[in-house]
Design an enzyme around this catalytic site. Sequence first.
Site, mmCIF file in Angstrom:
data_model
loop_
_atom_site.group_PDB
_atom_site.id
_atom_site.type_symbol
_atom_site.label_atom_id
_atom_site.label_comp_id
_atom_site.label_asym_id
_atom_site.label_seq_id
_atom_site.Cartn_x
_atom_site.Cartn_y
_atom_site.Cartn_z
ATOM 1 N N ASP A 1 25.365 10.961 65.392
ATOM 2 C CA ASP A 1 26.452 11.640 66.119
ATOM 3 C C ASP A 1 25.814 12.659 67.062
ATOM 4 O O ASP A 1 25.985 13.875 66.933
ATOM 5 C CB ASP A 1 27.383 12.332 65.117
ATOM 6 C CG ASP A 1 28.471 13.141 65.818
ATOM 7 O OD1 ASP A 1 29.036 14.056 65.164
ATOM 8 O OD2 ASP A 1 28.731 12.892 67.010
ATOM 9 N N SER A 2 25.005 12.145 67.984
ATOM 10 C CA SER A 2 24.254 13.055 68.860
ATOM 11 C C SER A 2 24.994 13.234 70.182
ATOM 12 O O SER A 2 25.904 12.463 70.515
ATOM 13 C CB SER A 2 22.870 12.454 69.159
ATOM 14 O OG SER A 2 23.003 11.435 70.143
ATOM 15 N N GLU B 1 20.671 18.597 61.958
ATOM 16 C CA GLU B 1 21.158 19.172 63.231
ATOM 17 C C GLU B 1 20.049 20.064 63.780
ATOM 18 O O GLU B 1 19.482 20.891 63.057
ATOM 19 C CB GLU B 1 22.436 19.971 62.954
ATOM 20 C CG GLU B 1 22.867 20.911 64.070
ATOM 21 C CD GLU B 1 23.101 20.238 65.426
ATOM 22 O OE1 GLU B 1 23.920 19.308 65.504
ATOM 23 O OE2 GLU B 1 22.428 20.652 66.399
ATOM 24 N N GLN C 1 20.365 24.422 74.296
ATOM 25 C CA GLN C 1 21.387 23.934 75.238
ATOM 26 C C GLN C 1 22.380 25.046 75.596
ATOM 27 O O GLN C 1 22.405 26.091 74.954
ATOM 28 C CB GLN C 1 22.159 22.765 74.594
ATOM 29 C CG GLN C 1 22.673 23.037 73.202
ATOM 30 C CD GLN C 1 22.688 21.798 72.313
ATOM 31 O OE1 GLN C 1 22.781 20.649 72.782
ATOM 32 N NE2 GLN C 1 22.567 21.999 71.015
ATOM 33 N N ASP D 1 29.220 19.978 64.674
ATOM 34 C CA ASP D 1 30.574 20.532 64.557
ATOM 35 C C ASP D 1 31.159 20.243 63.173
ATOM 36 O O ASP D 1 32.148 20.836 62.771
ATOM 37 C CB ASP D 1 31.478 19.936 65.652
ATOM 38 C CG ASP D 1 31.401 18.414 65.689
ATOM 39 O OD1 ASP D 1 30.962 17.867 66.709
ATOM 40 O OD2 ASP D 1 31.744 17.791 64.670
ATOM 41 N N HIS E 1 35.921 11.131 65.000
ATOM 42 C CA HIS E 1 35.327 11.389 63.684
ATOM 43 C C HIS E 1 35.775 10.358 62.648
ATOM 44 O O HIS E 1 34.983 9.948 61.796
ATOM 45 C CB HIS E 1 35.640 12.821 63.245
ATOM 46 C CG HIS E 1 34.943 13.844 64.105
ATOM 47 N ND1 HIS E 1 35.573 14.954 64.633
ATOM 48 C CD2 HIS E 1 33.668 13.889 64.584
ATOM 49 C CE1 HIS E 1 34.708 15.646 65.357
ATOM 50 N NE2 HIS E 1 33.548 15.014 65.353
ATOM 51 N N ASP F 1 14.758 18.502 64.184
ATOM 52 C CA ASP F 1 14.940 17.442 65.182
ATOM 53 C C ASP F 1 15.148 16.137 64.415
ATOM 54 O O ASP F 1 14.301 15.755 63.597
ATOM 55 C CB ASP F 1 13.670 17.371 66.037
ATOM 56 C CG ASP F 1 13.731 16.233 67.061
ATOM 57 O OD1 ASP F 1 13.109 16.348 68.118
ATOM 58 O OD2 ASP F 1 14.423 15.223 66.803
ATOM 59 N N GLY F 2 16.226 15.449 64.705
ATOM 60 C CA GLY F 2 16.550 14.229 63.953
ATOM 61 C C GLY F 2 15.474 13.171 64.040
ATOM 62 O O GLY F 2 15.207 12.456 63.061
ATOM 63 N N ASP G 1 24.745 13.250 74.413
ATOM 64 C CA ASP G 1 24.305 12.145 75.273
ATOM 65 C C ASP G 1 22.814 12.244 75.594
ATOM 66 O O ASP G 1 22.197 13.289 75.355
ATOM 67 C CB ASP G 1 25.160 12.154 76.551
ATOM 68 C CG ASP G 1 26.626 11.856 76.226
ATOM 69 O OD1 ASP G 1 27.488 12.674 76.571
ATOM 70 O OD2 ASP G 1 26.871 10.835 75.560
HETATM 71 N N1 SAM Z 1 30.745 13.712 69.378
HETATM 72 C C1 SAM Z 1 29.767 14.155 70.363
HETATM 73 C C2 SAM Z 1 29.393 13.018 71.275
HETATM 74 O O1 SAM Z 1 29.771 11.877 70.993
HETATM 75 O O2 SAM Z 1 28.731 13.293 72.298
HETATM 76 C C3 SAM Z 1 28.582 14.725 69.643
HETATM 77 C C4 SAM Z 1 28.954 15.987 68.941
HETATM 78 S S1 SAM Z 1 27.725 16.883 68.113
HETATM 79 C C5 SAM Z 1 28.187 18.474 68.616
HETATM 80 C C6 SAM Z 1 26.212 16.553 68.939
HETATM 81 C C7 SAM Z 1 25.102 17.319 68.248
HETATM 82 O O3 SAM Z 1 23.837 16.670 68.401
HETATM 83 C C8 SAM Z 1 24.888 18.751 68.782
HETATM 84 O O4 SAM Z 1 25.228 19.681 67.770
HETATM 85 C C9 SAM Z 1 23.409 18.806 69.138
HETATM 86 O O5 SAM Z 1 22.821 20.063 68.866
HETATM 87 C C10 SAM Z 1 22.862 17.705 68.252
HETATM 88 N N2 SAM Z 1 21.531 17.191 68.651
HETATM 89 C C11 SAM Z 1 21.091 16.916 69.903
HETATM 90 N N3 SAM Z 1 19.818 16.479 69.865
HETATM 91 C C12 SAM Z 1 19.438 16.478 68.545
HETATM 92 C C13 SAM Z 1 18.238 16.120 67.863
HETATM 93 N N4 SAM Z 1 17.154 15.680 68.527
HETATM 94 N N5 SAM Z 1 18.219 16.218 66.509
HETATM 95 C C14 SAM Z 1 19.317 16.661 65.823
HETATM 96 N N6 SAM Z 1 20.489 17.031 66.415
HETATM 97 C C15 SAM Z 1 20.534 16.934 67.767
#
Ligand code: SAM
Length: 284
Positions: A158-159, A108, A33, A88, A64, A140-141, A161
């Site tokens: 907490d991914s 993550e 990204q 984060d 949080h 990958d989650g 969008d």
């Molecule tokens: N609080 C924010 C929100 O509500 O949109 C989310 C914050 S956090 C930074 C989102 C995290 O999800 C990112 O670090 C991103 O890399 C991670 N992420 C996205 N897709 C993912 C996946 N398939 N597996 C694991 N982590 C993922």
Amino acid sequence: MKEHNEWVSEKWQNLEVRYRVRKILQELKTDFQHMMLLDSYEYGKMLLLDGIVQTTEKDEFIYHEMMTHVPLLSHPNPQKVLIIGGGDGGVLREVLRHDSVKKAAIVEIDPEVISFCNEHLPLISNGAFDDGRTDLIIADGADHIRKTDERYDIIIVDSSDPAGPAQILFSEQFYRDIYNALRPGGIMVRQTGSTQIQAEEQRQAYGLLKDIFQYNSFYLYPVPTYVGGFFSTIFCSDTIDPKTIDIKNITERFNLNKLRTKYYSPEIHSGAFHIPPFLEENYL
Ligand code: SAM
């Protein structure tokens, strides 16, 4: 210092929000990204992924605290917690404040988010990644949850969008795999976007989850930099109906953990599940 008049936009389909910034501190493309760090006048440092605000120094505590203490204080004894996303470290920081937590796994996908936030926004994780109870998994989650044989009391999604790497974290298969990874009495919460510009995400999430979990309830709270009205999270469980939890129990657990919070309180927790009628009909 000369006032800087640069503005950075966050663009949605029919809405654009602009933030006046002193400086764009960092901008880079990871394998997953686009990542940008702003020094904004209103919200301090702001992290954007693919152009969408993820967290800011000034209002990160609201999200949080609500993503963490609502599920953990709704559970009688949360010992094993899984966070999917959350690079984060803000949710991880709040999870580790609960004495009952023995293990906090965080999955993550993008290691650069973690190193970037540790360097530029260190107070958000505030050392959580170095805690002996933390188990950091770079994966990958969706992949991880399908393969793991670990079982958890709480799973917090907490991914970002539903776009890019996070798209798969909104699928039925992902939710079924989550259900299978919960211990009896377990709880899952996931962010479901703002009530005005992401209502479709809430409808989709509810439509999938109501066929998987017994109880599926939204709770709402204000996050100024998550634009478009209230911000929503869905709370899913087979055994715990969050709307009927005795606030006395939540208060007892809150005091037992000696939690000091800036937005969350047992009263806020209980009130957050009372959804305005115009939104309620939106989801059912
Ligand atoms: N609080 C924010 C929100 O509500 O949109 C989310 C914050 S956090 C930074 C989102 C995290 O999800 C990112 O670090 C991103 O890399 C991670 N992420 C996205 N897709 C993912 C996946 N398939 N597996 C694991 N982590 C993922």
